[in-house]
Design a protein around this motif. Structure first.
Motif, PDB file in Angstrom:
ATOM      1  N   ARG A 146      -7.737  13.599  28.534  1.00 56.93           N
ATOM      2  CA  ARG A 146      -8.146  14.829  29.187  1.00 56.93           C
ATOM      3  C   ARG A 146      -7.471  14.951  30.540  1.00 56.93           C
ATOM      4  NH1 ARG A 146     -13.049  16.894  27.174  1.00 56.93           N
ATOM      5  NH2 ARG A 146     -14.087  15.571  25.634  1.00 56.93           N
ATOM      6  N   ARG A 147      -7.374  16.192  30.993  1.00 55.94           N
ATOM      7  CA  ARG A 147      -7.022  16.427  32.386  1.00 55.94           C
ATOM      8  C   ARG A 147      -8.218  16.013  33.238  1.00 55.94           C
ATOM      9  NH1 ARG A 147      -2.868  19.315  34.219  1.00 55.94           N
ATOM     10  NH2 ARG A 147      -1.685  20.688  32.830  1.00 55.94           N
TER      11      ARG A 147
ATOM     12  N   ASP B 176     -13.136  14.017  21.374  1.00 61.39           N
ATOM     13  CA  ASP B 176     -13.645  13.368  22.582  1.00 61.39           C
ATOM     14  C   ASP B 176     -12.864  12.097  22.918  1.00 61.39           C
ATOM     15  OD1 ASP B 176     -15.560  15.303  22.949  1.00 61.39           O
ATOM     16  OD2 ASP B 176     -17.128  14.196  21.878  1.00 61.39           O
TER      17      ASP B 176
ATOM     18  N   ARG C  13     -10.259  20.104  30.052  1.00 62.46           N
ATOM     19  CA  ARG C  13     -10.463  19.990  28.626  1.00 62.46           C
ATOM     20  C   ARG C  13      -9.590  18.906  28.049  1.00 62.46           C
ATOM     21  NH1 ARG C  13      -8.338  25.049  25.506  1.00 62.46           N
ATOM     22  NH2 ARG C  13      -8.205  23.498  23.851  1.00 62.46           N
ATOM     23  N   SER C  14      -9.849  18.565  26.804  1.00 61.58           N
ATOM     24  CA  SER C  14      -9.036  17.551  26.140  1.00 61.58           C
ATOM     25  C   SER C  14      -7.632  18.068  25.955  1.00 61.58           C
ATOM     26  CB  SER C  14      -9.642  17.167  24.787  1.00 61.58           C
ATOM     27  OG  SER C  14      -9.612  18.286  23.923  1.00 61.58           O
TER      28      SER C  14
END
Length: 412
Positions: free
Chosen positions: A404-405, A400, A409-410
């Motif tokens: 990220r985009r 987390d 998603r990461s």
């Protein structure tokens, strides 16, 4: 001495420019000052401070020019021609070529010398985009030698240098590629990085070095199909690009271990000695539980990293008696810092801890790597090496914290 007296600087000269291989060039306007004849017949008055400086300048410049074997007369406009001579242009070209060759080195002293050479270029050719780009690339290559652990130290300066290049040459693909590298590895800015990668490809569509880093970027985002398509298109355009290990990484990250091993063996057995395929084969051995395969490539990597023979012999004995897990536990306990195919600490120590089954230590080192923004943590979400600890809550918390985009998603 004269520069110091005038408060001049070689890097941004106002009075004296060094012309490599030739001598020196006086830049400022020169005026003739009439002298007065004193009644006692002495042709010179006691000079004022300003006149004294001019006399000293005239003498020093005359001696210096005579020693250099040349003289530059003012043009008819009253100013000297400050453009570099053909000879100096040739010398600058030699500096550029020498510095460019040094950029290919993996020795820190060579990269630092490249920076010295490019700064010398700027003395003779102020504002040179080639010199600005060379300095930025040399500093980023220095950072690469440490696994980009210190890339944030260079980020602001490199961004400024590259911005200067792109202001003068907006179609410079190399500069865009380095901007992408900075945006991703130093800034953790996924969107800006991809935009810069695409600019590099747009302005340098025929150069594979603009595509290969982009595939690595896509891998960290988990976009395996796009990465594979880029590589496939590249190979179709020129089969020479089959020599790169990037496709092995795609298969590995996607869990296609047989394909990854076949691709890596093809390169390890047929191409010149490069560590990439051997590192991949070691990683494959670890993930699939083939200790013999992992050890086969781990010990040669120890030799390449410069570990002492006696130390390697000790590690071999641990492996023979206790197995791979115990060996990696010892590597962790010994705090081995060399890159043995697992990057550098703290990520390396986290990876050793995973193999040794020491989960808490693995997570602690990964937390430290994220805090230090070690670039290799960007692969956490896609690298199967971390499968044994993916179920841990602390591992999810680490994911987390990765970039990220927008709305996606990461990066991993």
């Amino acid at each position: 001495k004269l520069r110091r007296a005038l408060g001049d600087r070689a890097a941004s000269p106002r009075f004296i420019r060094t012309v490599t291989g030739t001598g020196y060039l006086w830049l400022a306007d020169v005026e003739r000052i009439p002298v007065e004849t004193r009644p006692d017949g002495d042709a010179f008055r006691t000079p004022s401070k300003r006149t004294g400086v001019l006399v000293v300048l005239a003498v020093v410049l005359l001696v210096g020019a005579a020693a250099a074997g040349w003289w530059l007369w003012p043009a008819e406009t009253g100013r000297g021609d400050t453009r570099p001579s053909a000879a100096s242009e040739s010398a600058i070209g030699e500096i550029d070529a020498r510095a460019g060759a040094l950029l290919e080195s993996d020795r820190p002293e060579d990269l630092r010398q490249a920076i010295v050479d490019y700064r010398e270029m700027l003395e003779h050719r102020p504002g040179s985009p080639e010199a600005y780009l060379g300095i930025a690339e040399a500093k980023l290559e220095l950072s690469a030698l440490s696994g980009h652990l210190d890339i944030e130290l260079y980020a602001d300066e490199a961004h400024a240098l590259l911005d200067r290049v792109l202001a003068a040459q907006p179609d410079n693909a190399r500069a865009w590629l380095r901007k992408a590298e900075l945006h991703f590895l130093a800034d953790w800015d996924v969107e800006a990085a991809e935009a810069a990668y695409l600019e590099a490809i747009r302005h340098g569509p025929d150069h594979p070095e603009n595509y290969l880093p982009y595939t690595e970027f896509l891998l960290t985002l988990g976009e395996f199909e796009r990465a594979e398509q880029v590589l496939t298109d590249l190979r179709r355009a020129d089969p020479a690009w089959y020599r790169f290990v990037n496709m092995s990484f795609i298969h590995f990250m996607r869990g296609e271990y047989d394909e990854a091993a076949a691709e890596s063996l093809r390169l390890a057995n047929s191409e010149r000695e490069v560590p990439g395929p051997r590192r991949m084969l070691q990683r494959i051995g670890i993930v699939i539980g083939d200790d013999e395969l992992a050890a086969e490539y781990l010990f040669p990597l120890m030799e390449e990293a410069g570990l002492e023979e006696s130390r390697i012999a000790g590690y071999r004995e641990i492996y023979r008696q206790q197995g791979l897990s115990a060996l990696f536990g010892r590597l962790l306990d010994d705090r081995v810092e060399a890159n043995l195919g697992h990057y550098r600490p703290p990520v390396a120590w986290a990876r050793y801890a995973v193999v040794a089954g020491r989960t808490d230590e693995a997570l602690e080192w990964l937390e430290r790597a994220v805090e230090e923004r070690q670039p290799q943590v960007l692969l956490l979400d896609v690298d199967p090496h971390y499968l044994p600890i993916r179920h841990e809550e602390r591992f999810g918390e680490l994911l987390d914290r990765l970039p990220r985009r927008a709305g996606g998603r990461s990066a991993g």
